[in-house]
Design a protein around this motif. Structure first.
Motif, PDB file in Angstrom:
ATOM      1  N   SER A  28     -10.742  -1.214  11.669  1.00  0.00           N
ATOM      2  CA  SER A  28     -10.733   0.290  11.229  1.00  0.00           C
ATOM      3  C   SER A  28     -10.637   0.494   9.771  1.00  0.00           C
ATOM      4  O   SER A  28     -11.291   1.315   9.058  1.00  0.00           O
ATOM      5  CB  SER A  28      -9.929   1.038  11.982  1.00  0.00           C
ATOM      6  OG  SER A  28     -10.290   1.054  13.473  1.00  0.00           O
ATOM      7  N   GLN A  29      -9.691  -0.417   9.293  1.00  0.00           N
ATOM      8  CA  GLN A  29      -9.284  -0.255   7.833  1.00  0.00           C
ATOM      9  C   GLN A  29     -10.743  -0.797   7.004  1.00  0.00           C
ATOM     10  O   GLN A  29     -10.648  -0.163   6.073  1.00  0.00           O
ATOM     11  CB  GLN A  29      -8.322  -1.117   7.436  1.00  0.00           C
ATOM     12  CG  GLN A  29      -7.082  -0.591   7.908  1.00  0.00           C
ATOM     13  CD  GLN A  29      -5.686  -1.653   7.880  1.00  0.00           C
ATOM     14  OE1 GLN A  29      -5.739  -2.864   8.053  1.00  0.00           O
ATOM     15  NE2 GLN A  29      -4.447  -1.058   7.608  1.00  0.00           N
ATOM     16  N   GLU A  32     -13.048   1.945   6.771  1.00  0.00           N
ATOM     17  CA  GLU A  32     -12.395   3.068   5.850  1.00  0.00           C
ATOM     18  C   GLU A  32     -12.750   2.668   4.505  1.00  0.00           C
ATOM     19  O   GLU A  32     -13.148   3.396   3.402  1.00  0.00           O
ATOM     20  CB  GLU A  32     -11.168   3.324   6.091  1.00  0.00           C
ATOM     21  CG  GLU A  32     -10.427   4.456   5.370  1.00  0.00           C
ATOM     22  CD  GLU A  32      -8.902   4.568   5.694  1.00  0.00           C
ATOM     23  OE1 GLU A  32      -8.548   5.484   4.885  1.00  0.00           O
ATOM     24  OE2 GLU A  32      -8.639   4.329   6.635  1.00  0.00           O
ATOM     25  N   LEU A  33     -12.250   1.407   4.160  1.00  0.00           N
ATOM     26  CA  LEU A  33     -12.474   0.892   2.722  1.00  0.00           C
ATOM     27  C   LEU A  33     -13.839   0.674   2.287  1.00  0.00           C
ATOM     28  O   LEU A  33     -14.043   0.874   0.794  1.00  0.00           O
ATOM     29  CB  LEU A  33     -11.655  -0.320   2.657  1.00  0.00           C
ATOM     30  CG  LEU A  33     -10.175  -0.313   2.661  1.00  0.00           C
ATOM     31  CD1 LEU A  33      -9.407  -1.688   2.994  1.00  0.00           C
ATOM     32  CD2 LEU A  33      -9.435   0.489   1.486  1.00  0.00           C
ATOM     33  N   GLN A  35     -16.748   1.823   3.732  1.00  0.00           N
ATOM     34  CA  GLN A  35     -17.614   3.042   4.291  1.00  0.00           C
ATOM     35  C   GLN A  35     -19.082   2.598   4.649  1.00  0.00           C
ATOM     36  O   GLN A  35     -20.003   3.183   4.553  1.00  0.00           O
ATOM     37  CB  GLN A  35     -17.900   4.072   2.756  1.00  0.00           C
ATOM     38  CG  GLN A  35     -16.752   4.681   2.269  1.00  0.00           C
ATOM     39  CD  GLN A  35     -16.038   5.564   3.250  1.00  0.00           C
ATOM     40  OE1 GLN A  35     -16.690   6.732   3.617  1.00  0.00           O
ATOM     41  NE2 GLN A  35     -14.924   5.374   3.539  1.00  0.00           N
ATOM     42  N   ARG A  38     -18.880   0.834  11.526  1.00  0.00           N
ATOM     43  CA  ARG A  38     -18.532   0.163  12.343  1.00  0.00           C
ATOM     44  C   ARG A  38     -19.168  -1.382  12.627  1.00  0.00           C
ATOM     45  O   ARG A  38     -18.574  -2.228  12.570  1.00  0.00           O
ATOM     46  CB  ARG A  38     -17.575   0.689  13.489  1.00  0.00           C
ATOM     47  CG  ARG A  38     -16.577  -0.153  14.080  1.00  0.00           C
ATOM     48  CD  ARG A  38     -15.849   0.874  15.282  1.00  0.00           C
ATOM     49  NE  ARG A  38     -14.744   0.065  15.699  1.00  0.00           N
ATOM     50  CZ  ARG A  38     -13.493   0.197  15.534  1.00  0.00           C
ATOM     51  NH1 ARG A  38     -13.121   0.897  14.563  1.00  0.00           N
ATOM     52  NH2 ARG A  38     -12.558  -0.608  16.016  1.00  0.00           N
ATOM     53  N   ASP A 147      -2.569   0.940   0.863  1.00  0.00           N
ATOM     54  CA  ASP A 147      -3.015   2.247   1.617  1.00  0.00           C
ATOM     55  C   ASP A 147      -1.812   2.397   2.568  1.00  0.00           C
ATOM     56  O   ASP A 147      -0.801   1.653   2.936  1.00  0.00           O
ATOM     57  CB  ASP A 147      -4.165   1.906   2.654  1.00  0.00           C
ATOM     58  CG  ASP A 147      -4.268   0.593   3.374  1.00  0.00           C
ATOM     59  OD1 ASP A 147      -2.917   0.681   4.228  1.00  0.00           O
ATOM     60  OD2 ASP A 147      -5.044  -0.259   3.521  1.00  0.00           O
TER      61      ASP A 147
END
Length: 241
Positions: A28-29, A32-33, A35, A38, A147
């Motif tokens: 998940s990180q 997010e990092l 972009q 998944r 983060d």
């Protein structure tokens, strides 16, 4: 932001490796990092793991793989280590105290370069020493710009608080008094990579009786200047490589 090469899958693989620079990261990180979607992140990370460029820690999080260490060794001396040497010597001579550069590796911070005070009582930290990420000004610096999720995890059982880390981010430097070892004080500042991310902490340390109980007030300017000089040197080297 790094410009894309035009080869999409390689750009995405590079984005994933860059996101892993600061330590173990969940899927998940990574999404997010980077972009990146998944499914694509998962597929590329699994492919990188097949080649040893990415690994998994004991919690199943993605991390940089052992093959990268081998490749880095083959490429020659670590740029950060070689660039740090003269700067640490200059800071040692300016302050009269031992100086070090620490890099986060997994759950620890590791001394990758140092310049010892030649005589008298000193804080000796040999290159290769693994120290806790739960205490000391270098640990504060290495955690302060992480983060939110990593910061919360890093603060668990730490000798410092969220308020202290907020102060580190605001000032741009950290200090500690007897956090890592009784009687030892230190001042640290962030070393930043080309992307602006904190990649290391530059420190000076010594006995509280010499550094006083306000070492940051006395020494933060020279420590911050040394860390900035090292960051700029790395940036110039990268531009010319």
């Amino acid at each position: 932001m790094t410009t894309g090469s035009g080869v999409g899958v390689l750009d995405k693989a590079a984005a994933i490796l860059n996101a892993l620079e600061n330590g173990p990261t969940t899927l998940s990180q990574l999404v997010e990092l980077t972009q990146i979607s998944r499914p694509t992140v998962h597929r590329i990370a699994q492919s990188l793991a097949h080649h040893g460029l990415v690994g998994r820690d004991m919690h199943g999080r993605f991390e940089l793989g052992s093959r990268l260490v081998e490749l880095a060794s083959s490429a020659g001396e670590d740029r950060l280590v070689s660039a740090a040497g003269p700067i640490l010597l200059k800071l040692r001579d300016q302050t009269g105290e031992s100086t070090q550069v620490f890099r986060k590796q997994g759950e620890f911070r590791v001394c990758i370069a140092s310049a010892e005070r030649p005589i008298g009582l000193r804080d000796t930290i040999p290159v290769g020493t693994q120290l806790s990420m739960k205490a000391g000004s270098a640990a504060q610096v290495l955690l302060a710009w992480e983060d939110n999720e990593r910061m919360i995890e890093g603060l668990h059982h730490a000798r410092f608080t969220p308020t202290i880390l907020a102060g580190v981010r605001r000032r741009g430097w950290a200090q500690s008094l007897g956090e890592r070892e009784p009687g030892v004080a230190s001042v640290s500042a962030p070393v930043r990579g080309q992307s602006g991310r904190v990649i290391a902490a530059l420190s000076m340390s010594g006995p509280i009786e010499r550094l006083t109980r306000q070492p940051g007030k006395i020494y933060h300017e020279v420590v911050v200047a040394a860390a900035h000089e090292l960051s700029e040197l790395l940036r110039v080297q990268n531009e010319h490589s």
